[in-house]
Scaffold this motif. Structure first.
Motif, short mmCIF file in Angstrom:
data_model
loop_
_atom_site.label_atom_id
_atom_site.label_comp_id
_atom_site.label_asym_id
_atom_site.label_seq_id
_atom_site.Cartn_x
_atom_site.Cartn_y
_atom_site.Cartn_z
N VAL A 24 -3.80 1.06 22.96
CA VAL A 24 -2.98 1.20 21.76
C VAL A 24 -3.86 1.59 20.58
N THR A 25 -3.36 2.54 19.81
CA THR A 25 -4.07 2.98 18.61
C THR A 25 -3.16 2.78 17.40
N PHE A 26 -3.63 1.96 16.47
CA PHE A 26 -2.89 1.72 15.23
C PHE A 26 -3.41 2.66 14.15
N THR A 27 -2.50 3.29 13.43
CA THR A 27 -2.88 4.20 12.37
C THR A 27 -2.03 3.93 11.14
N GLU A 28 -2.67 3.93 9.99
CA GLU A 28 -1.94 3.85 8.72
C GLU A 28 -1.96 5.23 8.08
N TRP A 29 -0.76 5.68 7.66
CA TRP A 29 -0.58 7.03 7.16
C TRP A 29 -0.24 7.02 5.67
N SER A 30 -0.78 7.99 4.94
CA SER A 30 -0.53 8.09 3.50
C SER A 30 0.85 8.65 3.23
N ASN A 31 1.55 8.09 2.22
CA ASN A 31 2.87 8.60 1.87
C ASN A 31 2.81 9.87 1.03
N LYS A 32 1.61 10.31 0.69
CA LYS A 32 1.47 11.54 -0.10
C LYS A 32 1.57 12.79 0.77
N ASP A 33 0.86 12.77 1.90
CA ASP A 33 0.80 13.99 2.72
C ASP A 33 0.76 13.71 4.22
N PHE A 34 1.09 12.47 4.60
CA PHE A 34 1.06 12.06 6.01
C PHE A 34 -0.33 12.21 6.63
N SER A 35 -1.35 12.06 5.84
CA SER A 35 -2.71 12.07 6.38
C SER A 35 -3.10 10.66 6.82
N ALA A 36 -3.99 10.58 7.80
CA ALA A 36 -4.42 9.29 8.32
C ALA A 36 -5.34 8.60 7.32
N VAL A 37 -5.02 7.35 6.98
CA VAL A 37 -5.84 6.56 6.06
C VAL A 37 -6.91 5.80 6.84
N ALA A 38 -6.51 5.18 7.95
CA ALA A 38 -7.45 4.44 8.80
C ALA A 38 -6.81 4.25 10.16
N PHE A 41 -3.55 -8.31 15.89
CA PHE A 41 -4.63 -7.37 15.60
C PHE A 41 -4.82 -7.26 14.10
N PRO A 42 -6.04 -6.92 13.68
CA PRO A 42 -6.21 -6.64 12.25
C PRO A 42 -5.63 -5.27 11.91
N ARG A 43 -4.99 -5.17 10.76
CA ARG A 43 -4.54 -3.85 10.32
C ARG A 43 -5.75 -2.96 10.06
N PRO A 44 -5.65 -1.66 10.32
CA PRO A 44 -6.80 -0.78 10.11
C PRO A 44 -7.34 -0.81 8.68
N THR A 45 -6.48 -1.11 7.70
CA THR A 45 -6.92 -1.12 6.29
C THR A 45 -7.28 -2.52 5.79
N ALA A 46 -7.19 -3.54 6.65
CA ALA A 46 -7.48 -4.90 6.20
C ALA A 46 -8.94 -5.03 5.80
N GLU A 47 -9.19 -5.72 4.69
CA GLU A 47 -10.57 -5.91 4.23
C GLU A 47 -11.36 -6.74 5.24
N HIS A 48 -10.70 -7.76 5.78
CA HIS A 48 -11.38 -8.62 6.75
C HIS A 48 -10.94 -8.22 8.16
N GLN A 49 -11.85 -7.61 8.90
CA GLN A 49 -11.57 -7.22 10.28
C GLN A 49 -11.98 -8.37 11.21
N PHE A 50 -11.06 -8.76 12.09
CA PHE A 50 -11.33 -9.87 12.99
C PHE A 50 -11.15 -9.43 14.44
N THR A 97 0.81 -1.22 0.00
CA THR A 97 0.00 0.00 0.00
C THR A 97 0.85 1.27 0.00
N GLY A 98 2.10 1.16 0.43
CA GLY A 98 2.94 2.34 0.61
C GLY A 98 2.63 3.09 1.89
N ASN A 99 1.71 2.55 2.71
CA ASN A 99 1.35 3.22 3.96
C ASN A 99 2.42 3.01 5.03
N LEU A 100 2.54 4.00 5.91
CA LEU A 100 3.31 3.84 7.14
C LEU A 100 2.36 3.32 8.21
N VAL A 101 2.68 2.18 8.79
CA VAL A 101 1.84 1.58 9.83
C VAL A 101 2.50 1.86 11.17
#
Length: 563
Positions: free
Chosen positions: A247-261, A322-331, A228-232
């Motif tokens: 704990v809060t997991f966040t995935e960040w966009s490599n374009k502008d460091f905005s939160a993806v999920a 834990f499921p990644r915030p961007t994972a299609e299948h959340q468990f 994805t190119g995301n920073l996890v």
């Protein structure tokens, strides 16, 4: 401490650690490859005290970030020489600047350094053995002080337009990529909260939390997802009454460091934040070592935070998935119990498509009777006779049965005293053939790092060999007697094949104590490591032994590769 060499006494500003210069031809051995293009950053302890009073532990020193810029091959001077430049600066945090102004320690640090109390130190110099305060004076100076200094000395990453210096017990510090000047703590547009990373409990409303509490701390080891190119990344706060972490997991966009999920979870029965993490395409792994905090020792000022922690090297440990915030299948997150071991750094992890198992590799200690957490790393130099041997481990988990199905030394790694492992950055969430690591020896002893190793974890031998017997299988380069090597970084060649793990370079910081010089070694991974580096860039000053770094495309805060 980081300072000017005797032959150039004005090279480095003693207050800021700043210097910059161009690498001259006589500072290069071998050849700098044309397809090695980008900027190397490295962070680590660099300023070892204040007013002649040395920190008690090397990991309490203020951070020093260095930068070595390898421009495109056609960026040359009038003589046709490639313009390779070096730059350095201390991470000038607000706390560091206040201590400089006061000319003494004002804050408690993670590994025991803190205010001296009512007895002034002898101030023997920051390059001498540290002075230990008498216990009563230490307690007077440190009791009830729970705000830990952020020395910003563990990692540096470039991503999304930012360059960040990281410490796992505090907020990131943003740096100017062109000058390395600290721009202050970065809350990522308010996602992170300033203050001590402690909350009273999950059931206690925030309005009842004192102003100095309720903050958060960000991991020093985020991961880059090659797909994805995301920073996890993740940030945490202690929940005191629950004996847990939020704990809060966040995935960040490599374009502008905005939160993806982003997702938030409670890490039960965990008093201290794990040092590292691993990711797969769908999962996040946190391995919780067997550590307990003696709060009375810490709050009373008798001991620093790390010295108040006791480890049990004979107890089982737990992996939280834990499921990644961007994972299609959340468990639903789950926990798997693992036999005794102590993990330090992960190299990579992946989901095996054939078995459905999660497989990961990490450096760490075998079961031991060690009780002190990193205590032998204090003082003027580590005491390796007290430090357990760090090995490379393979761990395999079955999500279906929630069982550990395999834990042992990784194939090909028998008797390898290895640390700071990593893989080609395109394989951090996939099965990889090779793991690279800083190598201390290949006879199973605990010694200082002086080499780089390539371990074939896919096809290597799993046959046990006695301690003291050399592993002849491992591909290793030794830098020589009294030479000390740091973390390797695997850098894909510009325009190279990202599906080829060997179409890359490995960069390693080296300190040669015989010749009193530091440099960057460059290995072509198409060749055997034992053939030696294809190039060496020697620097004008000694660089203190560092921790982690990254390699970015340029000096504009673009995405980077890192351990």
């Amino acid at each position: 401490t980081y300072q000017s060499p005797p032959d150039e006494p004005n090279l480095i500003d003693p207050k800021s650690g700043f210097t910059e210069y161009e690498i001259e031809e006589n500072m290069i051995e071998g050849k700098i490859p044309d397809d090695l293009v980008g900027c190397l950053y490295r962070n680590g302890p660099g300023k070892f005290g204040v007013g002649g009073d040395r920190v008690l532990h090397v990991l309490d020193a203020d951070g020093l970030v260095i930068q070595v810029n390898f421009p495109p091959a056609d960026d040359t001077d009038s003589n046709g020489k490639r313009r390779i430049r070096f730059r350095s600066r201390f991470v000038e945090t607000e706390q560091m600047m206040k201590e400089e102004e006061a000319n003494k320690f004002l804050y408690r640090s993670t590994f025991g350094t803190g205010p001296r109390g009512f007895i002034d130190p002898p101030r023997k110099g920051v390059n001498e053995d540290p002075w230990v305060s008498p216990l009563l004076s230490q307690m007077v100076g440190n009791a009830m002080k729970t705000d830990i200094k952020n020395s910003a000395n563990t990692h540096v990453i470039s991503f999304g337009g930012k360059v960040l210096a990281l410490l796992e017990a505090g907020l990131p510090h943003q740096l100017d990529p062109n000058t390395l000047k600290a721009l202050g703590e970065d809350t990522f547009d308010g996602v992170l909260k300033k203050g001590t990373p402690v909350k009273l409990g999950s059931d206690i409303p925030e309005e009842f939390t004192p102003d100095f509490l309720g903050g958060s701390a960000h991991t020093a080891h985020p991961n880059m997802c090659p797909t994805t190119g995301n920073l996890v990344g993740w940030h945490w706060s202690q929940l005191v009454s629950d004996g847990a972490l939020e704990v809060t997991f966040t995935e960040w966009s490599n374009k502008d460091f905005s939160a993806v999920a982003s997702t938030t979870h409670i890490l039960k029965d965990c008093e201290l934040a794990p040092h590292d993490m691993a990711i797969t395409e769908n999962c996040i792994l946190l391995k919780v070592n067997s550590l307990k905090m003696n709060a009375l020792n810490f709050i009373s000022g008798m001991k620093g935070p790390a010295a108040s922690v006791k480890m049990d090297g004979r107890s089982n440990v737990f992996v939280h998935i834990f499921p990644r915030p961007t994972a299609e299948h959340q468990f639903e997150p789950y926990v798997i119990e693992v036999p005794p071991c102590f993990s330090i750094h992960f190299s990579h992890a992946y989901e095996d498509p054939n078995t459905g198992h999660i497989v990961t590799y990490f450096s760490g200690w075998p079961p031991s009777d060690e009780k002190d957490f990193l205590g032998a790393w204090g003082g003027f130099a580590p005491e390796f006779q007290q430090i357990p041997t760090s090995l490379l481990w393979k761990l395999e988990l079955d999500p279906a049965t929630k069982q550990c199905v395999f834990l042992d030394v990784a194939p090909g790694a028998m008797n390898g005293n290895l640390e700071l492992p990593l893989v080609h950055p395109n394989f951090t969430t996939r099965e990889a053939t090779y793991v690279y690591a800083s190598c201390n020896n290949v006879v199973g002893d605990s010694t200082a790092p002086n080499g780089i190793a390539r371990v074939n974890v896919k096809d290597g031998s799993s046959t046990k060999i006695p301690v003291g017997v050399k592993n002849e299988e491992m591909d290793v380069w030794w830098f020589g007697s009294r030479c000390f090597s740091g973390e390797p970084l695997v850098i894909p060649k510009e325009g190279g094949d990202l599906e080829d793990e060997t179409d890359a370079y490995a960069l390693v910081m080296v300190f040669d104590a015989v010749k009193d010089r530091s440099g960057v070694a460059i290995f072509d991974l198409k060749e055997e490591l034992k053939a030696g580096p294809v190039g060496m860039v020697w620097l004008k000053s000694i660089i203190p032994y560092g921790l982690h770094g990254c390699f970015a495309q340029d000096t504009k805060g673009t995405a980077s590769v890192f351990c």
